[in-house]
Design a protein around this motif. Structure first.
Motif, short mmCIF file in Angstrom:
data_model
loop_
_atom_site.label_atom_id
_atom_site.label_comp_id
_atom_site.label_asym_id
_atom_site.label_seq_id
_atom_site.Cartn_x
_atom_site.Cartn_y
_atom_site.Cartn_z
N ARG A 1 1.09 -9.74 -43.97
CA ARG A 1 1.34 -11.16 -43.67
C ARG A 1 0.02 -11.69 -43.12
O ARG A 1 -0.17 -11.82 -41.91
N ILE A 2 -0.89 -11.92 -44.06
CA ILE A 2 -2.27 -12.18 -43.69
C ILE A 2 -2.50 -13.69 -43.53
O ILE A 2 -2.08 -14.49 -44.38
N THR A 3 -3.17 -14.04 -42.46
CA THR A 3 -3.38 -15.45 -42.10
C THR A 3 -4.04 -16.22 -43.24
O THR A 3 -5.02 -15.78 -43.82
N MET B 1 -0.70 -27.49 -37.90
CA MET B 1 -1.63 -26.84 -38.83
C MET B 1 -3.06 -26.77 -38.27
O MET B 1 -3.49 -27.63 -37.51
N PHE B 2 -3.76 -25.72 -38.70
CA PHE B 2 -5.19 -25.55 -38.36
C PHE B 2 -5.97 -25.28 -39.64
O PHE B 2 -5.48 -24.59 -40.54
N GLY C 1 -1.05 -22.04 -39.06
CA GLY C 1 -0.55 -22.90 -38.00
C GLY C 1 0.32 -22.21 -36.98
O GLY C 1 0.67 -21.04 -37.12
N THR C 2 0.63 -22.95 -35.92
CA THR C 2 1.58 -22.51 -34.91
C THR C 2 2.95 -23.13 -35.24
O THR C 2 3.04 -24.34 -35.45
N VAL C 3 3.97 -22.29 -35.29
CA VAL C 3 5.34 -22.78 -35.49
C VAL C 3 5.97 -22.98 -34.12
O VAL C 3 6.00 -22.06 -33.30
N TRP C 4 6.44 -24.20 -33.88
CA TRP C 4 7.02 -24.55 -32.58
C TRP C 4 8.53 -24.79 -32.68
O TRP C 4 9.02 -25.26 -33.70
N GLY C 5 9.22 -24.49 -31.59
CA GLY C 5 10.62 -24.86 -31.46
C GLY C 5 10.94 -24.96 -29.98
O GLY C 5 10.33 -24.25 -29.17
N GLU D 1 -6.72 -19.09 -34.12
CA GLU D 1 -6.75 -20.53 -33.89
C GLU D 1 -5.67 -21.00 -32.91
O GLU D 1 -5.92 -21.87 -32.08
N SER D 2 -4.46 -20.43 -33.02
CA SER D 2 -3.39 -20.85 -32.09
C SER D 2 -3.79 -20.51 -30.66
O SER D 2 -3.60 -21.32 -29.74
N GLY D 3 -4.35 -19.33 -30.47
CA GLY D 3 -4.77 -18.90 -29.13
C GLY D 3 -5.88 -19.77 -28.59
O GLY D 3 -5.89 -20.11 -27.39
#
Ligand SMILES: [Zn+2]
Length: 494
Positions: free
Chosen positions: A89-91, A119-120, A284-288, A354-356
């Protein structure tokens, strides 16, 4: 992984034969030992919960395992879709996009609010297209099928041919009097079995690079002949990991050549590694969000990426993350004090994280954060030293709980409540995804790894289902048991 049942049968048959030989005079018709019946429980963890912890039994390991299986299937799907060598599951890949969609669908179904992906733009991504490595001597050759280039490894310009040498464990004591490594493919053995890093074997890769090695192969001393993906090793030349069986065959071929003194026919390596840097990719970062009744929050982070099937790294971490969302979504909102924010990050196997970086750049995000969980590697099984079979215990967990004595006390209590096997003390810092920003809020992490980490053997079979459930239950208990500790109390430094 060889089948443990076969090993047991072999041992059992041998013991029976031995016993029969000893007692032949008295018992000529002694029967074979029966096969062991299955255990009544898969494991000793979490089966005997205290009355006050019975509610956490709702977090079911077999259910969490379905989330792990969904993710390993995504990796295999990507592999079978034209990426046979570098997969997972490669970025920035299709597997990343599939994973983000899947996670958003799960979070929405669980009932979270404001589910979306931030998204980034990624920096150009290292994508090895194909590679081939073969060593040969006098017409005999060994194809190195377990060779895996370290992340960001340099490629070759077409197929190159070079002499191969072996330098033991690549210490100064071995390199100094040993063969000249300049311009050669250098193979060394490492018993640094937990390392997937640049510093392996006391910086052996730097020692060999400084002496002008033209290619470097680490024979990783894990006798599973696995393919292992290393983080960047900063070599100016192609650098690979290699399984033990093939690596030692190369060593013996070199040893054989040296023995007969065939100076004109040294062992040769033919190597081709085609690497491209792909621009324009996104992740990207998935938010909930699960709303509470105050303006304070708890943040749960899980990185979505992973190499190969990545069952533990980070299939289990994501499963724990979703398990927590499910558990707290069923608690009536009036009883939820703090809002719980879930963030499925793009991860850190792409060298950009990127999320970090976004979290680090936004300390204000954590202004009202009571707890920051890193949900990562929550369930690898232990192999022990034998490596021939998985045991029914999870690999021992390392843990971190900062910043206050109050949080430390709650964390210890939760670890013990579910029998999570751990080392006695909190780590000085958490490792993995939240390393960059853990200090921006009171952080918690329970994590394990093992020999199959970052390898093509890190599959569904390697997962301790009760271990993953125990860690998930511990996280849930830490959230519940800190509800009545004020923010300031959790942030009081030790
Ligand atoms: Zn990880």
């Amino acid at each position: 992984m060889p089948c443990p049942r076969i090993n047991m049968l072999t041992i059992s048959a041998a013991l029976t034969l031995f016993a029969a030989t000893l007692t032949f005079a008295q018992e000529p018709t002694r029967q074979r030992l029966p096969q062991s019946p299955p255990h009544h429980r898969p494991n000793e963890l979490g089966w005997n919960l205290a009355p006050e912890d019975q509610k956490y039994a709702a977090i079911d390991g077999n259910h969490l395992m379905e989330f792990v299986k969904d993710q390993t299937a995504m990796s295999r799907h990507y592999r079978d879709n034209g990426h046979p060598q570098y997969w997972g599951r490669i970025t920035g890949t299709d597997a990343d996009a599939e994973n983000a969609e899947w996670m958003m669908k799960k979070l929405k179904a669980i009932g979270l609010e404001d589910v979306h992906e931030q998204m980034f733009d990624l920096q150009p991504q290292w994508v090895p297209q194909a590679w081939k490595a073969v060593v040969s001597l006098n017409g005999k050759s060994i194809p190195l099928t377990s060779a895996q280039p370290a992340f960001l490894s340099k490629g070759t310009n077409g197929t190159v041919d070079m002499e191969a040498v072996y330098v033991g464990m690549a210490s100064e004591a071995e390199i100094k009097p040993g063969p000249d490594v300049k311009g050669k493919a250098v193979f060394f053995y490492s018993n640094d079995t937990g390392s997937r890093h640049v510093g392996i074997s006391d910086n052996a890769i730097k020692r060999l690079s400084d002496r002008g090695a033209a290619a470097i192969f680490v024979i990783l001393g894990v006798p599973l002949d696995e393919k292992t993906q290393f983080y960047p090793v900063n070599a100016p030349v192609p650098a690979f990991s290699l399984g033990t069986k093939e690596g030692l065959a190369v060593r013996d071929m070199i040893g054989g050549a040296a023995k007969v003194g065939t100076e004109n026919a040294p062992v040769h390596l033919q190597l081709n590694l085609d690497v491209k840097m792909r621009p324009g990719l996104k992740s990207g970062t998935v938010w909930g969000t699960l709303k509470g009744t105050t303006d304070e929050n708890v943040v749960v982070v899980a990185h979505r990426d992973g190499w190969f099937e990545g069952a533990n790294d980070n299939g289990t971490g994501v499963a724990t993350f979703l398990g927590l969302a499910e558990y707290f979504a069923k608690v009536p909102k009036s009883q939820r004090k703090r809002t719980i924010i879930f963030a499925g990050t793009d991860g850190h196997h792409d060298n950009g994280a990127e999320s970090g970086v976004w979290f680090l750049d936004h300390p204000e995000f954590f202004a009202k954060t009571a707890l920051l969980f890193n949900s990562e590697h929550t369930g690898l099984k232990d192999t022990g030293l034998g490596l021939s079979a998985y045991s029914n215990a999870p690999s021992t967990y390392r843990w971190y709980a900062g910043d206050s004595p109050a949080l430390l006390k709650v964390a210890i209590h939760a670890l013990d409540a579910f029998g999570v096997p751990t080392f006695p003390d909190s780590l000085p810092t958490p490792s993995g995804e939240t390393t960059r920003y853990y200090f921006l809020a009171p952080s918690v992490q329970i994590i394990n790894t093992g020999y199959v980490w970052h390898s093509d053997k890190e599959n569904d079979e390697s997962i301790s289902i009760p271990g993953m459930a125990a860690v998930t239950r511990a996280y849930a208990k830490i959230i519940a048991d800190t509800d009545n500790i004020p923010l300031a109390g959790l942030r009081t430094k030790k």
